[in-house]
Scaffold this active site. Structure first.
Site, mmCIF file in Angstrom:
data_model
loop_
_atom_site.group_PDB
_atom_site.id
_atom_site.type_symbol
_atom_site.label_atom_id
_atom_site.label_comp_id
_atom_site.label_asym_id
_atom_site.label_seq_id
_atom_site.Cartn_x
_atom_site.Cartn_y
_atom_site.Cartn_z
ATOM 1 N N GLY A 15 0.781 -1.228 0.000
ATOM 2 C CA GLY A 15 0.000 0.000 0.000
ATOM 3 C C GLY A 15 0.813 1.279 0.000
ATOM 4 O O GLY A 15 0.335 2.309 0.479
ATOM 5 N N ARG A 94 -6.615 -7.915 -8.131
ATOM 6 C CA ARG A 94 -7.700 -8.762 -8.635
ATOM 7 C C ARG A 94 -8.295 -8.093 -9.870
ATOM 8 O O ARG A 94 -8.506 -6.859 -9.873
ATOM 9 C CB ARG A 94 -8.822 -8.953 -7.602
ATOM 10 N N LEU A 96 -11.271 -7.062 -12.074
ATOM 11 C CA LEU A 96 -12.677 -6.801 -11.762
ATOM 12 C C LEU A 96 -13.559 -7.096 -12.979
ATOM 13 O O LEU A 96 -13.158 -6.849 -14.122
ATOM 14 C CB LEU A 96 -12.844 -5.344 -11.334
ATOM 15 N N ASN A 110 -6.897 3.662 -11.804
ATOM 16 C CA ASN A 110 -5.907 2.611 -11.502
ATOM 17 C C ASN A 110 -4.525 3.140 -11.824
ATOM 18 O O ASN A 110 -4.358 3.926 -12.753
ATOM 19 C CB ASN A 110 -6.179 1.369 -12.356
ATOM 20 N N HIS A 112 -0.783 1.826 -13.007
ATOM 21 C CA HIS A 112 -0.173 0.654 -13.631
ATOM 22 C C HIS A 112 1.309 0.944 -13.888
ATOM 23 O O HIS A 112 1.650 2.027 -14.380
ATOM 24 C CB HIS A 112 -0.889 0.339 -14.951
ATOM 25 N N THR A 144 -11.814 0.735 -17.222
ATOM 26 C CA THR A 144 -12.930 0.315 -18.069
ATOM 27 C C THR A 144 -12.942 -1.210 -18.095
ATOM 28 O O THR A 144 -12.078 -1.858 -17.471
ATOM 29 C CB THR A 144 -12.776 0.868 -19.498
ATOM 30 N N GLU A 177 5.552 6.667 -9.341
ATOM 31 C CA GLU A 177 4.136 6.400 -9.041
ATOM 32 C C GLU A 177 3.680 7.254 -7.866
ATOM 33 O O GLU A 177 2.569 7.796 -7.850
ATOM 34 C CB GLU A 177 3.925 4.916 -8.714
HETATM 35 C C1 GAR Z 1 2.603 -0.702 -7.807
HETATM 36 O O1 GAR Z 1 3.814 -0.731 -8.529
HETATM 37 C C2 GAR Z 1 1.434 -0.661 -8.771
HETATM 38 O O2 GAR Z 1 1.671 0.106 -9.914
HETATM 39 C C3 GAR Z 1 1.298 -2.114 -9.107
HETATM 40 O O3 GAR Z 1 1.499 -2.801 -7.904
HETATM 41 C C4 GAR Z 1 2.384 -2.016 -7.070
HETATM 42 C C5 GAR Z 1 1.726 -1.835 -5.736
HETATM 43 O O4 GAR Z 1 2.584 -1.239 -4.817
HETATM 44 N N1 GAR Z 1 0.020 -2.393 -9.664
HETATM 45 C C6 GAR Z 1 -0.193 -3.301 -10.596
HETATM 46 O O5 GAR Z 1 0.675 -4.011 -11.054
HETATM 47 C C7 GAR Z 1 -1.634 -3.400 -11.042
HETATM 48 N N2 GAR Z 1 -1.760 -4.316 -12.133
HETATM 49 P P1 GAR Z 1 2.024 -0.598 -3.466
HETATM 50 O O6 GAR Z 1 1.114 -1.650 -2.811
HETATM 51 O O7 GAR Z 1 3.251 -0.349 -2.653
HETATM 52 O O8 GAR Z 1 1.282 0.635 -3.824
#
Ligand code: GAR
EC number: 2.1.2.2
Length: 201
Positions: A15, A94, A96, A110, A112, A144, A177
């Protein structure tokens, strides 16, 4: 004073993006966090959210097996109770169903870890390395029915450096991010859908 935009954040793990989103929603922000929800009751992010004073809930996906619709029905209960205006997926792992996505059409985001439309799905960093890409990055997009394919709301780029592994590249992208998602959420909560393009790191 106008009502704040209510934000629910869905997580599956540590998180770190959720923490940055919550921390960004300070007193002068147009939005406020109303729920952090996980499909894993043991997700470390739940404790981090509690420590930040955000209500948390979890719905373990495992007892539902392959029945995604039943899992989502269970997930909807705490989510709808929190009455979110915006739902942010932040490391929610997950997929959706279109029915669930449709309930939040135009207000589910989201993040990515790739420069979409490149590398939807998993293992994005290894795929960028395998392709010999000179740069990588992250994308925030509207969710989407098609996986990782909704309208792009923001993007940030980082260089791929000599000797990078999936882990070193992932850490560099994650740092971006943490800047990109709060910037997009603020703009989105202000009603502005213009994509955020952060300068290269
Ligand atoms: C992040 O790098 C996010 O972009 C990725 O999971 C990580 C979560 O890190 N998400 C995906 O790959 C979605 N398909 P966090 O729990 O430390 O935020």
């Amino acid at each position: 004073m106008t009502e704040k935009v209510r934000v629910a954040i869905l997580i599956s793990g540590g998180g770190s993006n959720m923490v940055k989103l919550v921390e960004s929603m300070s007193a002068d922000h147009p939005a406020k966090p109303v729920l952090v929800l996980s499909n894993d009751p043991a997700a470390a992010g739940l404790d981090r959210a509690r420590a930040l004073g955000v209500p948390v809930a979890s719905v373990d996906h495992r007892p539902f097996g392959k029945d995604r619709a039943m899992f989502e029905t269970a997930l909807l209960a705490p989510l709808l109770a929190a009455q979110p205006d915006v739902v942010c997926l932040a490391g929610f792992m997950r997929v959706l169903t279109p029915g669930f996505v449709a309930r939040f059409a135009g207000r589910m985001l989201n993040i990515h870890p790739s420069l979409l439309p490149k590398y939807p799905g998993l293992h994005t960093h290894q795929r960028a390395l395998d392709a010999g890409d000179a740069e990588a990055g992250c994308t925030v997009h509207e969710v989407t029915a098609d996986l990782d394919a909704g309208p792009i709301l923001g993007q940030a780029r980082v260089p791929v450096l000599p000797g990078d592994t999936a882990d070193t590249l992932s850490a560099r992208v994650l740092g971006m991010e943490h800047r990109l998602y709060p910037a997009v959420l603020r703009r989105f909560a202000e009603g502005d859908r213009t994509p955020v393009l952060l300068p290269a790191a």
